[in-house]
Design an enzyme around this catalytic site. Structure first.
Site, short mmCIF file in Angstrom:
data_model
loop_
_atom_site.label_atom_id
_atom_site.label_comp_id
_atom_site.label_asym_id
_atom_site.label_seq_id
_atom_site.Cartn_x
_atom_site.Cartn_y
_atom_site.Cartn_z
CG LEU A 1 -2.05 -1.09 1.18
CD1 LEU A 1 -2.93 -0.97 2.42
CD2 LEU A 1 -2.90 -1.02 -0.08
CG ASP B 1 4.26 -9.06 -4.96
OD1 ASP B 1 4.33 -8.03 -4.25
OD2 ASP B 1 5.25 -9.62 -5.44
CG ASN C 1 8.19 -3.25 0.71
OD1 ASN C 1 6.98 -3.20 0.93
ND2 ASN C 1 8.68 -3.53 -0.48
CG ASN D 1 12.44 -10.06 -6.96
OD1 ASN D 1 12.64 -11.21 -7.35
ND2 ASN D 1 13.09 -9.53 -5.94
O1 DOR Z 1 8.13 -7.20 -7.66
C1 DOR Z 1 8.17 -6.97 -6.47
N1 DOR Z 1 7.83 -5.76 -5.98
N2 DOR Z 1 8.59 -7.92 -5.64
C2 DOR Z 1 8.82 -7.68 -4.34
O2 DOR Z 1 9.22 -8.58 -3.64
C3 DOR Z 1 8.63 -6.33 -3.79
C4 DOR Z 1 7.68 -5.56 -4.58
C5 DOR Z 1 7.71 -4.09 -4.29
O3 DOR Z 1 7.71 -3.70 -3.12
O4 DOR Z 1 7.66 -3.31 -5.25
ZN ZN Z 2 8.36 -10.37 -2.51
#
Ligand code: DOR
Ligand code: ZN
Length: 430
Positions: free
Chosen positions: A60, A304, A91, A277
């Site tokens: 978010l 994700d 994160n 990722n």
């Molecule tokens: O593609 C991704 N984006 N993989 C992740 O593990 C983190 C995420 C992000 O925070 O943008």
């Molecule tokens: Zn991830």
């Protein structure tokens, strides 16, 4: 206000019934229920009624990344996508590694009120991978954190991961691992395979996921801990999970919609919207993901959802940030990849989008059966709709959808959170 859903099919099964929602719960399921004074009526016309969706993996971006998404815009996207609960990854900036930040995210989510926002706490301080964060304090906070992850990064140090899993057992919480051995991926840009080799992109070998999942299953077994594997992307990982589950390890796993549908063949366009990722892998991998989801080796679908501002995507491949939007397209991609080919029926969709994720995270009021007395957290789906994805029309602040221009089946018509309509006919209900 009472809500009367007229003529819906719970789980897409049987003849249409009316569902009356009162005081946050399902009050009656019958045919021919009359709408009382002031009742909001939703004409369902035989649509599929499902328990509201639960996303174990959402970014978010608030605090700190409000140019990409806020708790408000992400909640709007979630409601429109049929979600009634989302887990917000830590994160952010600052990182959600303490009680103050997780409580802020939790309270802001409640204030917006469109979806239950459950903050995921960081496993290590600042996602630094060196020192355990105060998991107990976050679990005991007003946010009641149930899931911890350093997502975006792997908890790579085996001793630290062991300790985290031991705490998880003691606190009765889940550790969600972004399984990527950084020593094997380095500055990888794409799935290690023929496409990356041809394009000259540094490869992310599938074995970097497989080795971490193998190791973590062994550590979780020893600690008696609940381990959740984020965004499984490789066929090999499925075999590790199958073996661990058969041996009684408390491991669960998610797959993203994009790893069910998209492959590294898209990389030839060099469009960074496809950079994510773990990376998009091969057709054999997407086929293995679908089969594993059908077979329950992979428990659930998690989006994700990873919004990024235009400048992080409209640049050369190597400089672009990984991640793609997912909340508003998850149901449709699942319908396309799993329901259309007959791998899942709507009851199966309820399992992977709602029941299993709610169980994994220990949410008592979501993913419940559609029965009288149960909390009215619901998603109403038109299974025959077709729509064309336009990033500019999605509720997210960011527009990085890999499905731009794609025609997809099935659409969320309405979402109810504790009996309140949060989304209806593509509009958020504030
Ligand atoms: O593609 C991704 N984006 N993989 C992740 O593990 C983190 C995420 C992000 O925070 O943008
Ligand atoms: Zn991830």
């Amino acid at each position: 206000m009472d809500v009367l859903i007229k003529g819906a099919k719970p789980y897409g099964e049987g003849d249409p019934v009316d569902v009356l929602v009162r005081n946050e719960v399902i009050a009656e399921i019958a045919t021919g229920i009359e709408a009382g004074e002031g009742t909001e009526v939703i004409e369902a016309g035989g649509f599929v009624l499902l328990p509201g969706f639960v996303d174990l993996h959402t970014h978010l971006r608030e605090p700190g990344g409000e140019d990409a998404e806020t708790i408000e815009t992400g909640s709007m996207a979630a409601a429109l996508g049929g979600f009634t609960a989302v887990f917000a990854m830590p994160n952010t900036d600052p990182v959600a590694d303490n009680a103050v930040i997780v409580e802020h995210v939790y309270r802001r989510g409640a204030e917006v009120g469109l979806v239950d926002v459950h903050p995921v706490g960081a496993v290590t301080v600042g996602l630094g991978g060196e020192k355990l964060a105060e998991l107990g304090t976050m679990a005991a906070s007003a946010a009641g954190v149930r899931m911890f992850s350093d997502d975006g990064r792997c908890v790579h140090d085996p001793l630290l991961m062991r300790r985290a899993l031991e705490y998880a057992t003691a606190l009765d919480v889940v550790i969600a691992q972004h399984a990527e051995d950084p020593r094997l991926t380095g500055d990888a840009q794409a799935h290690e395979g023929v496409v990356a080799a041809r394009l000259g992109l540094a490869g992310w070998p599938a074995v970097a996921e497989e080795t971490i999942v193998s190791r973590d299953c062994a550590l979780a077994r020893d600690a008696g801990a609940a381990l959740h594997v984020c965004h499984v992307s490789s066929a090999r990982t499925v075999e590790v999970l199958r073996t661990a589950k058969a041996a009684g390890v408390r491991v669960s796993a998610e797959v993203t919609p994009h790893h069910l549908l998209l492959t590294d063949a898209l990389l030839t366009s060099y469009d960074p919207v496809n950079k994510v990722n773990p990376p998009l892998r091969t057709g054999a991998d997407t086929a293995a993901m679908r089969q594993a989801l059908a077979d329950r080796v992979i428990d659930c679908v998690a989006t994700d959802h990873a919004p990024h501002p235009a400048q992080a995507k409209d640049c050369e491949w190597a400089a672009a940030k990984p991640g793609m939007l997912g909340l508003q397209t998850a149901l449709s991609v699942l319908a396309h990849t799993m329901v259309e080919p007959g791998l899942l029926d709507w009851r199966g969709v309820a399992r992977v989008l709602s029941e299993r994720p709610a169980e994994i995270a220990g949410l008592p009021d979501h993913g419940r059966p559609i029965e009288v007395g149960e909390p009215a957290n619901l998603a109403l789906v038109d299974p025959d709709a077709q729509w064309t994805v336009r990033g500019s029309r999605l509720a997210s602040l960011a527009g990085n959808t890999p499905y731009e221009g794609m025609r997809l089946p099935a659409r969320v018509v309405a979402t109810l959170l504790r009996g309140r309509v949060t989304a209806l006919d593509g509009e958020v209900q504030k």
